[in-house]
Scaffold this motif. Structure first.
Motif, PDB file in Angstrom:
ATOM      1  N   PHE A   1      11.725  -8.941   0.118  1.00  0.00           N
ATOM      2  CA  PHE A   1      10.305  -8.995  -0.238  1.00  0.00           C
ATOM      3  C   PHE A   1       9.997  -8.584  -1.671  1.00  0.00           C
ATOM      4  CE2 PHE A   1      11.004  -4.701   1.275  1.00  0.00           C
ATOM      5  CZ  PHE A   1      10.278  -3.927   0.396  1.00  0.00           C
TER       6      PHE A   1
ATOM      7  N   GLU B   1      -5.062  -7.638   4.484  1.00  0.00           N
ATOM      8  CA  GLU B   1      -4.277  -7.493   5.704  1.00  0.00           C
ATOM      9  C   GLU B   1      -4.755  -8.376   6.847  1.00  0.00           C
ATOM     10  OE1 GLU B   1      -4.521  -3.332   6.394  1.00  0.00           O
ATOM     11  OE2 GLU B   1      -3.503  -2.841   4.515  1.00  0.00           O
TER      12      GLU B   1
ATOM     13  N   ALA C   1      -4.172 -12.637   4.723  1.00  0.00           N
ATOM     14  CA  ALA C   1      -2.841 -12.668   5.329  1.00  0.00           C
ATOM     15  C   ALA C   1      -2.736 -13.764   6.387  1.00  0.00           C
ATOM     16  CB  ALA C   1      -2.514 -11.313   5.944  1.00  0.00           C
TER      17      ALA C   1
ATOM     18  N   ALA D   1      -0.882 -15.467  -0.690  1.00  0.00           N
ATOM     19  CA  ALA D   1      -0.812 -15.848   0.725  1.00  0.00           C
ATOM     20  C   ALA D   1      -1.204 -17.313   0.910  1.00  0.00           C
ATOM     21  CB  ALA D   1      -1.719 -14.945   1.561  1.00  0.00           C
TER      22      ALA D   1
ATOM     23  N   ASP E   1       9.578  -5.109   6.013  1.00  0.00           N
ATOM     24  CA  ASP E   1       8.500  -5.085   5.027  1.00  0.00           C
ATOM     25  C   ASP E   1       8.098  -6.475   4.551  1.00  0.00           C
ATOM     26  OD1 ASP E   1       7.563  -2.423   4.660  1.00  0.00           O
ATOM     27  OD2 ASP E   1       9.504  -1.890   3.812  1.00  0.00           O
TER      28      ASP E   1
ATOM     29  N   GLY F   1       5.741  -9.634   4.795  1.00  0.00           N
ATOM     30  CA  GLY F   1       4.361  -9.782   5.225  1.00  0.00           C
ATOM     31  C   GLY F   1       4.114 -11.020   6.068  1.00  0.00           C
ATOM     32  N   VAL F   2       2.887 -11.133   6.558  1.00  0.00           N
ATOM     33  CA  VAL F   2       2.485 -12.239   7.429  1.00  0.00           C
ATOM     34  C   VAL F   2       2.707 -13.590   6.749  1.00  0.00           C
ATOM     35  CG1 VAL F   2       0.528 -13.336   8.581  1.00  0.00           C
ATOM     36  CG2 VAL F   2       0.799 -10.852   8.684  1.00  0.00           C
TER      37      VAL F   2
ATOM     38  N   GLN G   1       4.476 -14.353   4.128  1.00  0.00           N
ATOM     39  CA  GLN G   1       5.878 -14.565   3.801  1.00  0.00           C
ATOM     40  C   GLN G   1       6.660 -15.031   5.021  1.00  0.00           C
ATOM     41  OE1 GLN G   1       6.616 -10.623   2.216  1.00  0.00           O
ATOM     42  NE2 GLN G   1       6.620 -11.388   0.108  1.00  0.00           N
TER      43      GLN G   1
ATOM     44  N   ARG H   1       9.861   0.988   7.439  1.00  0.00           N
ATOM     45  CA  ARG H   1       8.727   0.160   7.007  1.00  0.00           C
ATOM     46  C   ARG H   1       7.773   1.006   6.177  1.00  0.00           C
ATOM     47  NH1 ARG H   1       3.942  -0.454   9.228  1.00  0.00           N
ATOM     48  NH2 ARG H   1       4.610   0.513  11.172  1.00  0.00           N
TER      49      ARG H   1
ATOM     50  N   GLN I   1       4.160  -2.675   4.870  1.00  0.00           N
ATOM     51  CA  GLN I   1       3.392  -3.642   5.660  1.00  0.00           C
ATOM     52  C   GLN I   1       2.788  -3.036   6.920  1.00  0.00           C
ATOM     53  OE1 GLN I   1       2.574  -6.712   4.877  1.00  0.00           O
ATOM     54  NE2 GLN I   1       3.740  -6.692   2.976  1.00  0.00           N
TER      55      GLN I   1
END
Length: 691
Positions: free
Chosen positions: A284, A365, A369, A418, A446, A448-449, A451, A475, A478
């Motif tokens: 990440f 978030e 996301a 995103a 770690d 993300g959504v 990714q 973690r 995230q």
């Protein structure tokens, strides 16, 4: 003549001074070029039980121990004269009668006493005899786990007080099996090799003996002797590296169990097994990608054609490159731009009760996301991890703010990171062949959504296409979210690594106090943190609270100087602090020790002759023989500015968890020595660390 080096040789070489190492390497090169060189002085060891042990003179006091036959030469150990001879007199090279693996075995009759470590507390009165932990295990089974014949009786009598010290005297595979048996586990037995097979070709032997074909390969093997273990693949992990998976797979394990090493080997294995395939090894952040590149070079530096087919880049870089190639260039809005748009949109709202930090976190978030583009989607979304209740009326007000931001981004022809991932993921579903055949993701906890949505599109449901490595206990970036909802279902294709060969038993057990024994993800996949074993002992970690910042720097400086006096090289030491504001304290401590400093930056490039100094976030992915974690003060850890910015009860809990994880990550960068300090009043986490 065949030349090999043993891990005991590279380990002993690492303990010498720089000038001594140079002299040893020169002698080793001379032996490689011409073993019969008249300038080399061989001396037969009269007291050695193994009559094929010889010493080679390096200098007036240094001696190189070799095992010599007519067809082979094995570099076994190096040290000052008396210590080198004593080592050889206590060892023999033999083949395990059951497994068929070559082993350097310590001679039992010369071990006068198994010393009980200081951390075992003795009661004031004579206790009842301790239970023999392995009395129920047969000799046949113990031999099958690699235990040498002469150590069988000692192993069967081992108690909880002696088993760790006993393991230090055994070959690696035997030590691991004994410790796993002692903690209630069932080790995997190695399949015996055919009688005529070379004992050096057994998987257990390959972990400790390396063939060197020429001087160039010997030079590479000796260049960074102490770093040998950073890309070492345990035989028990090889099955995971080479396993066929019917879908996405994930391996877990606490710090030091070799998740990154498995990821590296998995990427290399997939490239070797599929000669035309393109492999992506990713994570990440650029910081961690830089570390992966360095380790991949150590692993496959002699295979340039293989390296050409493995891309090692962070996910953001990969996504931007592919988007430019497949969809054209997109201008990505910076965090500062998005923050400004949220501030402006909020000021236009009649209801301005929501703070800017809350708006930013809700956008990042939840809305951005998950790429929510309608009121209905926002109204119905599950707000995982967030405890602030939002009635529909308040959500309606918030959506008006977010719609203004979305409209302004479109007007400026900007896309969020995103959004870029989302566009790319959608496009990947329309093309015949994805840009990568296999994707290996390190530090997956770690990711993300957005990714993960992109990674799932790269895998497109193909067998073996997606392989993740991570630890939920580490973690730190995230919020938790459901992988299954994005099409990444790892049920039935997950495994947990439990053998820790990077961090000593003492450091691992103390660091584990910071975390729970079990952790689960949103989809119900559980990682058991218990049952992990470290295969070697070390010094007990030190946790100290000093009266002042000045006293702390002096104490850390003295500790670093002591490690240097013991032979730990500057490049094998580091000092970590919570944030950049405490870096001057770390620098002052290193300078107090009279050692040179190298400040870590986002490239995370350590310097061989300097002590690395950096923030805890930069420690991820690194390993050192000695680590000092300092400035663990109250209001520094957890960081007061993070706590002060929290507007959601769920976020507050998440802040505490990630700050605790951060300390755990920094502490577990240490292999042999760990010091954790703070100035009074100290962080509450230190009480947990002390137990």
């Amino acid at each position: 003549m065949e030349f090999r080096i043993a891990d005991t040789f590279t380990d002993s070489l690492a303990r010498l001074t720089g000038d001594e190492q140079k002299a040893v390497k020169t002698t080793a090169f001379d032996l490689q070029v011409n073993p019969a060189n008249p300038g080399l002085t061989f001396h037969k060891l009269a007291k050695a039980k193994d009559k094929r042990f010889w010493s080679v003179r390096v200098s007036s006091d240094l001696r190189l121990i070799v095992h010599r036959t007519s067809a082979s030469l094995l570099f076994c150990y190096v040290d000052h004269h008396d210590k080198a001879y004593a080592w050889a007199e206590r060892r023999k090279l033999e083949t395990n009668p059951t497994t068929g693996a070559a082993q350097l075995v310590e001679i039992r009759e010369r071990v006068q006493e198994i010393v009980v470590p200081a951390y075992v507390q003795r009661p004031s009165q004579d206790p009842a005899p301790k239970r023999a932990l392995l009395a129920h295990v047969s000799d046949e089974d113990l031999l099958g786990y690699g235990v040498p014949t002469e150590w069988l009786a000692d192993v069967r009598l081992a108690t909880e007080d002696t088993v760790l010290s006993l393991a230090d005297h055994l070959p690696g595979e035997a030590a691991e099996a004994v410790l796993e048996l002692a903690t209630g586990g069932t080790p995997q037995k190695r399949r015996p090799m055919p009688v005529a097979t070379d004992p050096f070709q057994h998987p257990d032997a390959l972990r400790r003996f390396r063939v060197v074909a020429d001087v160039d390969e010997l030079a590479r093997a000796l260049e960074y002797p102490w770093e040998r273990w950073t890309v070492f693949l345990h035989p028990a992990q090889r099955e995971l590296v080479e396993r066929r998976f019917g879908g996405p797979a994930r391996i877990a394990g606490s710090a030091g169990t070799g998740k990154t090493v498995v990821a590296l080997h998995r990427a290399a294995y997939l490239a070797r097994a599929n000669p035309e395939a393109r492999v992506l090894l990713t994570t990440f952040s650029e910081t961690l990608a830089s570390t992966l590149r360095t380790k991949l070079v150590r692993l496959i530096g002699t295979e340039p054609r293989l390296r050409e087919r493995i891309d090692v880049d962070p996910l953001d870089t990969v996504a931007r490159r592919l988007h430019d190639r497949l969809l054209g260039h997109a201008e990505v809005a910076s965090r500062e731009v998005v923050r400004g748009l949220l501030r402006g949109a909020s000021s236009e709202s009649a209801d301005q009760k929501f703070s800017l930090p809350f708006l930013v976190s809700e956008w990042v978030e939840v809305v951005d996301a998950w790429q929510l583009d309608s009121w209905e989607l926002y109204r119905d979304v599950a707000r995982l991890g967030r405890k602030t209740r939002l009635p529909e009326k308040q959500r309606r007000v918030l959506w008006e703010v977010f719609e203004r931001v979305r409209s302004e981004l479109n007007a400026r022809k900007l896309v969020t990171q995103a959004g870029l991932y989302s566009q790319l993921a959608a496009h990947l579903t329309t093309i015949a062949r994805p840009p990568y055949d296999f994707v290996v993701v390190d530090e997956a906890q770690d990711v993300g959504v957005a990714q993960l949505r992109f990674v799932a599109a790269l895998g497109a449901g193909r067998p073996d296409a997606l392989f993740f490595a991570g630890d939920l206990g580490q973690r730190i970036f995230q919020m938790p979210f459901s992988w299954r909802s994005l099409g990444v279902d790892i049920r039935g294709r997950s495994a947990t690594l439990r053998i820790n060969y990077r961090t000593s038993h003492q450091i691992r057990t103390q660091a584990d106090r910071l975390l729970g024994k079990q952790v689960s993800d949103v989809d119900g996949n559980t990682e058991e943190r218990g049952g992990t074993i470290s295969v070697f002992n070390g010094a007990a970690p030190l946790v100290r609270v000093l009266d002042s910042v000045e006293e702390e720097s002096k104490a850390v400086g003295r500790w670093l100087a002591e490690r240097a006096a013991e032979g730990v090289m500057p490049g094998e030491m580091s000092v970590f602090v919570r944030s950049s504001a405490e870096l001057p304290r770390a620098r002052e401590a290193v300078e107090a020790a009279g050692l040179p400093v190298a400040l870590l930056d986002e490239d995370v490039r350590t310097v061989r002759d300097r002590v690395s100094v950096g923030t805890m976030h930069l420690s991820k992915g690194l390993e050192f023989r000695a680590v000092a974690v300092m400035a663990c003060d109250d209001e520094v850890l957890p960081l007061q500015s993070r706590i002060g910015a929290v507007t959601d009860e769920g976020d507050l809990e998440e802040v505490y968890d990630t700050e605790r994880h951060l300390l755990y990550v920094a502490c577990t960068r240490a292999r042999d020595h760990l010091l954790v300090t703070g100035a009074n009043p100290a962080s509450e986490f230190l009480r947990d660390l002390q137990g």
